[in-house]
Scaffold this motif. Structure first.
Motif, PDB file in Angstrom:
ATOM      1  N   PHE A 132       0.866  -1.167   0.000  1.00  0.00           N
ATOM      2  CA  PHE A 132       0.000   0.000   0.000  1.00  0.00           C
ATOM      3  C   PHE A 132       0.911   1.228   0.000  1.00  0.00           C
ATOM      4  O   PHE A 132       1.689   1.430   0.932  1.00  0.00           O
ATOM      5  CB  PHE A 132      -0.835  -0.079   1.281  1.00  0.00           C
ATOM      6  N   SER A 133       0.811   2.048  -1.028  1.00  0.00           N
ATOM      7  CA  SER A 133       1.840   3.065  -1.248  1.00  0.00           C
ATOM      8  C   SER A 133       2.011   4.140  -0.168  1.00  0.00           C
ATOM      9  O   SER A 133       3.137   4.528   0.115  1.00  0.00           O
ATOM     10  CB  SER A 133       1.628   3.722  -2.608  1.00  0.00           C
ATOM     11  N   PRO A 134       0.949   4.652   0.454  1.00  0.00           N
ATOM     12  CA  PRO A 134       1.177   5.806   1.339  1.00  0.00           C
ATOM     13  C   PRO A 134       2.112   5.478   2.493  1.00  0.00           C
ATOM     14  O   PRO A 134       2.759   6.364   3.044  1.00  0.00           O
ATOM     15  CB  PRO A 134      -0.210   6.135   1.895  1.00  0.00           C
ATOM     16  N   LEU A 160       5.846   6.822   2.128  1.00  0.00           N
ATOM     17  CA  LEU A 160       6.142   8.244   2.305  1.00  0.00           C
ATOM     18  C   LEU A 160       6.444   8.574   3.762  1.00  0.00           C
ATOM     19  O   LEU A 160       7.207   9.483   4.060  1.00  0.00           O
ATOM     20  CB  LEU A 160       4.957   9.081   1.820  1.00  0.00           C
ATOM     21  N   GLN A 218      -8.441  -2.317  -4.194  1.00  0.00           N
ATOM     22  CA  GLN A 218      -9.896  -2.282  -4.312  1.00  0.00           C
ATOM     23  C   GLN A 218     -10.281  -2.671  -5.724  1.00  0.00           C
ATOM     24  O   GLN A 218      -9.502  -2.469  -6.640  1.00  0.00           O
ATOM     25  CB  GLN A 218     -10.423  -0.867  -4.009  1.00  0.00           C
ATOM     26  N   ASN A 258     -12.600  -4.827  -0.273  1.00  0.00           N
ATOM     27  CA  ASN A 258     -13.938  -4.795   0.309  1.00  0.00           C
ATOM     28  C   ASN A 258     -14.682  -6.116   0.125  1.00  0.00           C
ATOM     29  O   ASN A 258     -15.351  -6.600   1.043  1.00  0.00           O
ATOM     30  CB  ASN A 258     -14.763  -3.660  -0.313  1.00  0.00           C
ATOM     31  N   SER A 271     -15.281   1.737   6.666  1.00  0.00           N
ATOM     32  CA  SER A 271     -16.455   1.890   5.817  1.00  0.00           C
ATOM     33  C   SER A 271     -17.175   0.555   5.641  1.00  0.00           C
ATOM     34  O   SER A 271     -18.406   0.499   5.593  1.00  0.00           O
ATOM     35  CB  SER A 271     -16.086   2.505   4.468  1.00  0.00           C
ATOM     36  N   TYR A 313     -19.088  -0.019   8.859  1.00  0.00           N
ATOM     37  CA  TYR A 313     -20.235   0.904   8.856  1.00  0.00           C
ATOM     38  C   TYR A 313     -21.363   0.337   8.010  1.00  0.00           C
ATOM     39  O   TYR A 313     -22.512   0.258   8.431  1.00  0.00           O
ATOM     40  CB  TYR A 313     -19.835   2.251   8.246  1.00  0.00           C
ATOM     41  N   LEU A 324      -4.650   9.666   8.828  1.00  0.00           N
ATOM     42  CA  LEU A 324      -4.953   9.788   7.408  1.00  0.00           C
ATOM     43  C   LEU A 324      -6.268   9.109   7.069  1.00  0.00           C
ATOM     44  O   LEU A 324      -7.099   9.648   6.346  1.00  0.00           O
ATOM     45  CB  LEU A 324      -3.814   9.144   6.617  1.00  0.00           C
ATOM     46  N   PHE A 325      -6.442   7.912   7.613  1.00  0.00           N
ATOM     47  CA  PHE A 325      -7.640   7.147   7.294  1.00  0.00           C
ATOM     48  C   PHE A 325      -8.668   7.152   8.428  1.00  0.00           C
ATOM     49  O   PHE A 325      -9.586   6.353   8.419  1.00  0.00           O
ATOM     50  CB  PHE A 325      -7.246   5.708   6.935  1.00  0.00           C
ATOM     51  N   SER A 326      -8.445   8.026   9.415  1.00  0.00           N
ATOM     52  CA  SER A 326      -9.378   8.117  10.544  1.00  0.00           C
ATOM     53  C   SER A 326      -9.657   6.749  11.148  1.00  0.00           C
ATOM     54  O   SER A 326     -10.808   6.348  11.273  1.00  0.00           O
ATOM     55  CB  SER A 326     -10.702   8.742  10.094  1.00  0.00           C
TER      56      SER A 326
END
Lengths: 333, 333
Positions: free
Chosen positions: B73-75, B78, B223, B227, B255, B258, B281-283
Motif C-alpha cells: 500500500f503506497s502511502p 512516504l 480495491q 472490500n 467503511s 459501517y 490519514l484514514f481516521s
DNA sequence: CTGAAAGCGCTTACAG
DNA sequence: CTGAAAGCGCTTACAG
C-alpha cells in the motif's frame, strides 16, 4: 575504487582512449575496444560521477523540490514524486529530492553549488518564494503549479478554472439548482495556493450564469475536524449536490455519508477533483475531474530534459494548463 | 558562476586562503577574512559541489533506495521518506532518491560511481537482492527492514514478532478465544517480506499457548478486492475479535463495518499495526501497535551518519528491533 | 598568518 | 586510430 587510469594501464592504452571508448565519441579499433572492455569488467570500473561532472559541467541529476504544507493532505504529493522519478530515470537522470522547509534557501544552496542540471518545483504557489531565487541560477526549471509570474520557467498545471466550470456544468445538466462547494482550507487561499481560488471562483461564476445557488465552505484538513465539519454541513444541508475540492474531505466523505445513511446519488449527488490512484486508495465512488499528477509530472520532466539538453532548440518557456477530463462514476443523478 | 579563483582575485588573496576561510581549518587574520567575506557576498559565490566532492571524496549526499511493490500500500512508504530526508538535512546531507525497479542495478550504478557517501534501503526483504551488491561497495549502509543476513549493515525494524504477540496478549487478556487474523497478501510472504511471517508466526504461536483459535487470511491490497474479501470474511465470522496486519485492509475496514452495521468494539474487537499518521490519514479508530516509521527512519540516518563520519568509532554494525508499543484507542472489549 | 603547487578523476581539443 | 596534456574547481600537505 578503480579509476580510468587503472583501466588504461590494465588495457595498455591511454586514459583518453578509455574515455572515448566509454563515450563512443570517436572510433576505436576492434582489438583496443575489446581490451578496454575486459579491463573494465575485470576491475569493475565505473566512472566517478563527481569527476565527470566537473569535467563536463553536467551532473545528470535533477533537483526535485517538494513542499509539504500542514494545510494539505500528504498522500497527494507522492503521486507526483514517483512518476517524476521514473521519467527522469528513463531520460538518464537521477533525482535529488529536497524537502527542506525553507524552499528558497534550499534552491540557492543546491542550484548555485551545481549539484543539479535543472530543477522541478512541486506545489508552486501564486507568489512562490523559490522562483525569484531560481531565476538567478543558470539551470532551467519546470514548475508543477501556476505561479503569478511564470516567465523563464516551463509551467504545468491542471486547468483548475475549467475544472470548476466543468463540474458545475455536469450538475447543472442534471437539474441541480442548489450546490454545496467545499474548497481547500482558508489558509491555502491566504498563502497563495492558486489552485484553490482558480477552481472556486470559476465554479461560482459559472453557477451564477445558470442561476444556481452555491453555498461555499472552506474545508478542514485534519481529523477529527474534517468529520465534525462535514456533519455540521450535512445537518444544515438543503442542497441536492456537492462539489468537493479538498482531498481530506473527499477521503472522509464515504464513511461520514455511510454513518448518516445518506445515499449517493439517490439522496445526494457528489462530484470531486482527484486522481484515479487517489480515488482507488480511498475507494472513492465519486465522479471527478482527473487531476493527472502522473501526466503533469511527466510533462515537467520532458520539458526540463529538453531544456537541459538543447537550451536553444527548446524555444520560449511555455505555460500548459491541462484540460480537465471528467471520470464518470455515476455519483450524480 | 564565480569560482574560488574569482573570489581570491577579488579579495587579493590566494585560493587556498579562501578555501581555509571557508572551512575554518586554519586561522585567518581579521582583515583577510573580512575581505574574503565581502568578495564572496559581492560575487555570490558558492563552492562547486562536484569539485569539492572530487577533492574530498565526500559528496554529502545519502542515497535513499525506495522500493515500491504492487502488493503493498503506497502511502506507507512516504512516512519513512520524509523523516529520513529531514534528519539527513539536519546532519548536513542531501538525499538522492532512487525508485528504480531494479534496485540491485541502481545500487551498483549509484554507489560505484561515488554519487553518495552512504545508502539507506527501505523495505528490505528477507533475501534482498540489493544487499550483496552493496556489500562490495565502499560506502556504509543502513537498512529499514530485517534481511536474512544483516552483516556489514546497520539494521532497524519494528519487532514484528513481539508486535504479533502483544496484540494477541491484548485480546487474550480481554477474554477473546477466537480471533481472525488478516495478514499481508500471500505474495508478500512468497517474495520474502519478512515482516509478514514474523508477525503472523509469532501471533499464531502465542495464540496457541492460550488455546486461542485463530483463523488466518491473506488480505487483499487493491480495491475492490479488499472490500469484497472483507465482506466474505465477515459473512462467515464466528470470532469476537480481529487482528489486522495489512494496511489496505485496515484502511478499508471502517467503511465496510459501517455499511454492515458492525459496531466496534461492541460487536467486534479490532486491533491493528499502523503508525499514528497513517491512522489519522484514514481516521482509524482502532487500538494498534505503533509502527514508528518516523523513529525507524531517523535511527537509520543517525547510524549511517555516524558510520560515514567516524567509520572506526561507529563500532560493529548492529541490528535494532524496536519494541512495539500499543496505542489504545478503545476498540477492544 | 599566507601562498604556490600538487592532486582528486574525469573529458576533450590538439597533434600526429 | 591513438596519445600527451590541459583544464574543470576545489582541498590540503608543504613551505615560509
Amino acid at each position: 575504487m578503480p579509476t580510468i587510469g587503472d583501466v588504461a594501464r590494465h588495457a595498455g592504452v591511454s586514459r583518453s582512449t578509455v574515455s572515448y571508448a566509454l563515450s563512443g565519441k570517436r572510433t576505436i579499433s576492434r582489438e583496443t575496444r575489446d581490451r578496454i572492455e575486459v579491463a573494465i569488467a575485470e576491475l569493475g570500473f565505473t566512472p566517478n560521477a563527481g569527476a565527470r561532472a566537473l569535467a563536463t559541467s553536467q551532473t545528470m541529476v535533477i533537483g526535485l523540490f517538494v513542499q509539504f504544507f500542514e494545510d494539505e493532505f500528504s498522500p497527494a504529493m507522492l503521486q507526483y514524486v514517483l512518476p517524476i522519478s521514473d521519467a527522469a530515470r528513463e531520460a538518464g537522470y537521477d533525482i535529488l529530492m529536497v524537502t527542506e522547509a525553507d524552499g528558497a534557501h534550499a534552491v540557492r544552496r543546491i542550484a548555485s553549488s551545481g549539484m543539479v542540471d535543472g530543477v522541478i518545483f512541486l506545489n508552486v504557489a501564486y507568489e512562490d518564494k523559490r522562483l525569484p531565487v531560481m531565476r538567478k541560477m543558470p539551470q532551467p526549471g519546470a514548475m508543477v503549479g501556476l505561479p503569478r509570474v511564470p516567465d523563464d520557467f516551463d509551467v504545468f498545471d491542471l486547468d483548475f478554472a475549467a475544472s470548476g466550470r466543468i463540474l458545475v456544468d455536469h450538475l447543472a445538466e442534471r437539474g441541480h439548482r442548489e450546490i454545496i462547494l467545499i474548497t481547500p482550507r482558508e489558509h491555502v487561499f491566504e498563502r497563495g495556493g492558486g489552485y484553490a481560488w482558480r477552481f472556486r471562483d470559476a465554479a461560482l461564476q459559472r453557477a451564477a450564469t445558470y442561476g444556481i445557488r452555491v453555498r461555499s465552505y472552506f474545508g478542514e484538513t485534519q481529523q477529527p475536524a474534517v468529520n465534525q465539519q462535514l456533519n455540521r454541513i450535512l445537518d444544515a444541508r438543503e442542497e441536492s449536490a456537492m462539489i468537493v475540492h479538498n482531498d481530506a474531505v473527499i477521503a472522509a466523505l464515504p464513511s461520514v455519508l455511510y454513518s448518516r445513511g445518506v445515499r449517493v446519488p439517490d439522496d445526494l449527488s457528489v462530484v470531486g477533483a482527484f486522481s484515479e490512484d487517489f480515488g482507488k486508495l480511498f475507494s472513492l465512488p465519486y465522479t471527478a475531474v482527473e487531476t493527472s499528477p502522473n501526466k503533469l509530472g511527466r510533462l515537467a520532466v520532458q520539458a526540463l530534459v529538453r531544456r537541459m539538453t538543447d537550451p536553444l532548440g527548446a524555444g520560449a518557456p511555455r505555460v500548459e494548463l491541462v484540460a480537465p477530463h471528467v471520470t464518470d462514476r455515476a455519483s450524480t443523478r
